[in-house]
Motif scaffolding. Structure first.
Motif, PDB file in Angstrom:
ATOM      1  N   TYR A 176       1.032  -1.359  -0.074  1.00  0.00           N
ATOM      2  CA  TYR A 176      -0.056   0.028  -0.323  1.00  0.00           C
ATOM      3  C   TYR A 176       0.756   1.406  -0.148  1.00  0.00           C
ATOM      4  O   TYR A 176       0.669   2.473  -0.592  1.00  0.00           O
ATOM      5  N   LYS A 179       2.293   1.425  -3.234  1.00  0.00           N
ATOM      6  CA  LYS A 179       1.618   2.027  -4.193  1.00  0.00           C
ATOM      7  C   LYS A 179       1.189   3.733  -4.504  1.00  0.00           C
ATOM      8  O   LYS A 179       0.733   4.321  -5.364  1.00  0.00           O
ATOM      9  N   ASP A 232      -9.506  -0.814  -3.510  1.00  0.00           N
ATOM     10  CA  ASP A 232      -8.674  -1.708  -5.146  1.00  0.00           C
ATOM     11  C   ASP A 232      -7.314  -2.583  -4.592  1.00  0.00           C
ATOM     12  O   ASP A 232      -6.492  -2.039  -3.221  1.00  0.00           O
ATOM     13  N   GLU A 233      -7.178  -3.855  -4.891  1.00  0.00           N
ATOM     14  CA  GLU A 233      -6.139  -4.227  -4.788  1.00  0.00           C
ATOM     15  C   GLU A 233      -6.324  -4.788  -3.126  1.00  0.00           C
ATOM     16  O   GLU A 233      -5.582  -5.423  -2.305  1.00  0.00           O
ATOM     17  N   ARG A 234      -7.497  -5.024  -2.821  1.00  0.00           N
ATOM     18  CA  ARG A 234      -7.752  -5.860  -1.386  1.00  0.00           C
ATOM     19  C   ARG A 234      -6.835  -4.238  -0.334  1.00  0.00           C
ATOM     20  O   ARG A 234      -6.474  -5.485   0.622  1.00  0.00           O
ATOM     21  N   SER A 254     -14.922  -3.192  -8.287  1.00  0.00           N
ATOM     22  CA  SER A 254     -13.470  -1.547  -8.548  1.00  0.00           C
ATOM     23  C   SER A 254     -14.797  -1.161 -10.296  1.00  0.00           C
ATOM     24  O   SER A 254     -14.606  -1.536 -10.724  1.00  0.00           O
ATOM     25  N   GLN A 268      -5.031  -9.435 -15.097  1.00  0.00           N
ATOM     26  CA  GLN A 268      -4.815  -8.358 -14.626  1.00  0.00           C
ATOM     27  C   GLN A 268      -6.094  -7.939 -13.353  1.00  0.00           C
ATOM     28  O   GLN A 268      -5.415  -7.738 -11.970  1.00  0.00           O
ATOM     29  N   TRP A 269      -7.283  -8.363 -13.591  1.00  0.00           N
ATOM     30  CA  TRP A 269      -7.993  -7.565 -12.789  1.00  0.00           C
ATOM     31  C   TRP A 269      -8.708  -8.685 -10.938  1.00  0.00           C
ATOM     32  O   TRP A 269      -9.060  -8.236 -10.252  1.00  0.00           O
ATOM     33  N   SER A 271      -6.325  -9.506  -9.011  1.00  0.00           N
ATOM     34  CA  SER A 271      -5.460  -8.619  -8.172  1.00  0.00           C
ATOM     35  C   SER A 271      -6.203  -7.088  -7.711  1.00  0.00           C
ATOM     36  O   SER A 271      -5.751  -6.725  -6.577  1.00  0.00           O
ATOM     37  N   ILE A 272      -7.481  -6.666  -8.587  1.00  0.00           N
ATOM     38  CA  ILE A 272      -7.828  -6.111  -8.060  1.00  0.00           C
ATOM     39  C   ILE A 272      -9.101  -5.661  -6.994  1.00  0.00           C
ATOM     40  O   ILE A 272      -9.521  -4.629  -6.041  1.00  0.00           O
TER      41      ILE A 272
END
Length: 285
Positions: A176, A179, A232-234, A254, A268-269, A271-272
């Motif tokens: 986090y 990011k 996003d990304e939990r 999301s 990809q999704w 992980s989102i």
């Protein structure tokens, strides 16, 4: 006027797949689904995170459609909103109980400048007797952390601390933080770290509000609306809630506007979020 007319025409279409203004994807199943299917799949969730872009008009309509569907499926539902801060909960409650006017509520509850985008959600909750959770940390305290760091909160009164998540607050170093720094352009400094600490105060307070409400109202399913960066990304609020209440089943949505629909990016999704919604809000003038 044109925008309102188009939106009214769209409302009956929220149960149809292949809607030109939005698409909903169930990531685990790798399928495009409808709003009604989404509602059904979320039946067992304790807390549902709807991550939005705050100016996405289609997202706001979908949030209302989702709230209505969840409420019809499970009447014991709570709406939680980043858009209200914890210390205005009494004012928000007074409005929901029809004790004060909407004008007073907007002014005294410090409603966001684009409150009109969220007012249909609030109006539906008010009409149906659905509780609304003012989830966000008061900005005067996040601002204090940005200036002076998390340790400065120890100087607050106990009454003031009651509006926040319990201290000390986990700053979620790792993914986090990386990011967040990336969002700032990749430059880490003391100032950016204190800004990151204020982000964690924001996240932790929303998560604490969710955990506390759910503990008191075990039968309540919660739909929580926040900016997508918070869930996003939990990460962010999602991860803070997992730490406060690991026993609850969480689901994430999301929602993001796109100029044109790309092919589904299932890997990809994953992980989102559990569900991805793509909208074309920019196409509505």
């Amino acid at each position: 006027m044109k925008k309102l007319f188009i939106i009214l025409l769209m409302l009956p279409l929220f149960t149809q797949a292949q809607n030109k203004d939005y698409r909903i994807y169930a990531v685990a199943k790798q399928q495009e689904i409808t709003v009604s299917q989404l509602v059904s799949e979320l039946k067992q969730a304790d807390v549902i995170f709807f991550g939005e872009e705050h100016q996405d008009s289609i997202a706001h309509l979908l949030e209302l459609a989702l709230l209505k569907g969840l409420h019809q499926q499970q009447p014991k539902v709570t709406l939680s909103m980043e858009m209200f801060q914890t210390d205005v909960q009494p004012i928000l409650n007074e409005y929901l109980q029809d004790l004060i006017s909407e004008k007073n509520m907007i002014q005294e509850a410090r409603a966001w400048s684009n409150y009109k985008d969220y007012s249909p959600l609030v109006a539906y909750a008010k009409k149906q007797g659905i509780p609304i959770l003012a989830a966000n940390a008061p900005s005067r305290y996040t601002n204090r952390v940005t200036r002076l760091g998390l340790q400065s909160l120890s100087q607050l009164s106990e009454d003031a601390k009651a509006w926040l998540a319990p201290l000390p607050i986990d700053t979620l170093t790792g993914a986090y933080y990386e990011k967040f720094v990336s969002l700032l352009g990749g430059h880490s400094s003391l100032g950016s770290f204190q800004l990151y600490q204020s982000q964690n105060l924001w996240d932790a307070t929303m998560a604490w509000q969710l955990a506390t409400h759910k503990k008191l109202q075990q039968q309540q399913q919660i739909l929580h609306i926040n900016g997508k960066f918070h869930s996003d990304e939990r990460l962010g609020t999602y991860l803070q809630l997992q730490r406060y209440a690991p026993q609850y089943k969480l689901q994430t949505i999301s929602c993001m506007p796109v100029e044109a629909y790309p092919p589904p990016a299932w890997q990809q999704w994953q992980s989102i979020a559990d569900y991805i919604i793509l909208t074309q809000s920019a196409t509505i003038d």
